[in-house]
Design a protein around this motif. Structure first.
Motif, PDB file in Angstrom:
ATOM      1  N   VAL A  15       0.844  -1.202   0.000  1.00 28.80           N
ATOM      2  CA  VAL A  15       0.000   0.000   0.000  1.00 28.80           C
ATOM      3  C   VAL A  15       0.880   1.254   0.000  1.00 28.80           C
ATOM      4  O   VAL A  15       0.619   2.212  -0.737  1.00 28.80           O
ATOM      5  N   LEU A  16       1.926   1.274   0.803  1.00 30.15           N
ATOM      6  CA  LEU A  16       2.826   2.428   0.832  1.00 30.15           C
ATOM      7  C   LEU A  16       3.496   2.651  -0.518  1.00 30.15           C
ATOM      8  O   LEU A  16       3.664   3.790  -0.954  1.00 30.15           O
ATOM      9  N   LEU A  17       3.882   1.584  -1.186  1.00 33.19           N
ATOM     10  CA  LEU A  17       4.510   1.712  -2.496  1.00 33.19           C
ATOM     11  C   LEU A  17       3.558   2.288  -3.541  1.00 33.19           C
ATOM     12  O   LEU A  17       3.987   2.933  -4.487  1.00 33.19           O
ATOM     13  N   VAL A  18       2.274   2.108  -3.354  1.00 32.53           N
ATOM     14  CA  VAL A  18       1.282   2.670  -4.279  1.00 32.53           C
ATOM     15  C   VAL A  18       0.898   4.090  -3.855  1.00 32.53           C
ATOM     16  O   VAL A  18       0.819   4.995  -4.680  1.00 32.53           O
ATOM     17  N   VAL A  19       0.666   4.311  -2.561  1.00 37.32           N
ATOM     18  CA  VAL A  19       0.164   5.597  -2.065  1.00 37.32           C
ATOM     19  C   VAL A  19       1.228   6.692  -2.122  1.00 37.32           C
ATOM     20  O   VAL A  19       0.915   7.828  -2.473  1.00 37.32           O
ATOM     21  N   PHE A  20       2.473   6.395  -1.815  1.00 38.07           N
ATOM     22  CA  PHE A  20       3.502   7.421  -1.769  1.00 38.07           C
ATOM     23  C   PHE A  20       3.664   8.151  -3.111  1.00 38.07           C
ATOM     24  O   PHE A  20       3.654   9.391  -3.133  1.00 38.07           O
ATOM     25  N   PRO A  21       3.797   7.461  -4.231  1.00 35.89           N
ATOM     26  CA  PRO A  21       3.913   8.206  -5.506  1.00 35.89           C
ATOM     27  C   PRO A  21       2.651   9.007  -5.842  1.00 35.89           C
ATOM     28  O   PRO A  21       2.738  10.109  -6.381  1.00 35.89           O
ATOM     29  N   ILE A  22       1.481   8.488  -5.496  1.00 38.12           N
ATOM     30  CA  ILE A  22       0.235   9.216  -5.767  1.00 38.12           C
ATOM     31  C   ILE A  22       0.173  10.472  -4.907  1.00 38.12           C
ATOM     32  O   ILE A  22      -0.181  11.553  -5.386  1.00 38.12           O
ATOM     33  N   ALA A  23       0.536  10.375  -3.628  1.00 36.48           N
ATOM     34  CA  ALA A  23       0.521  11.540  -2.745  1.00 36.48           C
ATOM     35  C   ALA A  23       1.516  12.597  -3.225  1.00 36.48           C
ATOM     36  O   ALA A  23       1.215  13.795  -3.217  1.00 36.48           O
ATOM     37  N   THR A  24       2.675  12.159  -3.667  1.00 33.21           N
ATOM     38  CA  THR A  24       3.682  13.090  -4.183  1.00 33.21           C
ATOM     39  C   THR A  24       3.152  13.815  -5.413  1.00 33.21           C
ATOM     40  O   THR A  24       3.289  15.030  -5.544  1.00 33.21           O
TER      41      THR A  24
END
Length: 191
Positions: A15-24
């Motif tokens: 989940v972090l690997l997906v959410v971090f680029p989207i949040a950035t």
């Protein structure tokens, strides 16, 4: 054996690997990186060098902010305000810096119940604390910086407790730009 121990962490890491680029990406698109500190324009609009603004040498800002800060510094030089005590009422303490006002209480941010009625008691307490500590001297009244050319009545009442008759014994100068109008209330004379 180690796979069994780390198995619960696998979904969290995924989940972090997906959410971090989207949040950035969202931060970049929303302008959070382009508009830090609530600037009036994005960083690419900060093109006006502040060469003659007191306290801001070497900085660049947008043209409207530059006009306002230049106007404040011009008032400070013309009225010999540099080094005088000052007080910001519902304005940025950065405006007090452009006027060359001393600290404290120039860095003391207070507001009026006219602008922020929910926090009026907090701001009144800040002002009374400064007065009680001798930071507000009736023999050398502070220059008062306000949002616009109005004199907040509640601030006037508190200053009267310390022998300062605001706005009656003050002259008003207004620094203007398309960004804002800032009132600079200058004590008429020292007692």
């Amino acid at each position: 054996d180690s796979v069994a121990i780390w198995r619960p962490a696998i979904p969290v890491v995924a989940v972090l690997l997906v959410v971090f680029p989207i949040a950035t990406e969202r931060m970049m698109l929303s302008g959070l990186w382009k508009h830090p500190y609530r600037l009036a324009t994005n960083l690419y609009g900060q093109t006006e060098a502040l060469e003659s603004v007191i306290g801001y040498d070497g900085l660049s800002t947008d043209p409207n902010t530059a006009a306002l800060l230049n106007s404040l510094s011009e008032i400070a030089r013309r009225r010999d305000l540099v080094g005088r005590p000052g007080l910001s009422v519902s304005t940025s303490p950065g405006y007090a810096l452009a006027l060359g006002l001393t600290h404290p209480p120039a860095d003391l941010f207070i507001s009026s119940s006219e602008y922020m009625p929910d926090n009026a008691d907090i701001y009144a307490a800040r002002l009374r604390t400064a007065g009680g500590r001798g930071l507000i001297d009736p023999d050398d009244p502070p220059v008062i910086v306000t949002a616009g050319p109005s004199a907040p009545a509640d601030i006037a009442g508190i200053l009267a407790e310390y022998g300062i008759l605001f706005p009656d014994e003050f002259d008003l100068e207004v620094a203007e730009s398309p960004l804002a109008a800032i009132g600079v209330w200058i004590p008429r004379g020292r007692r």
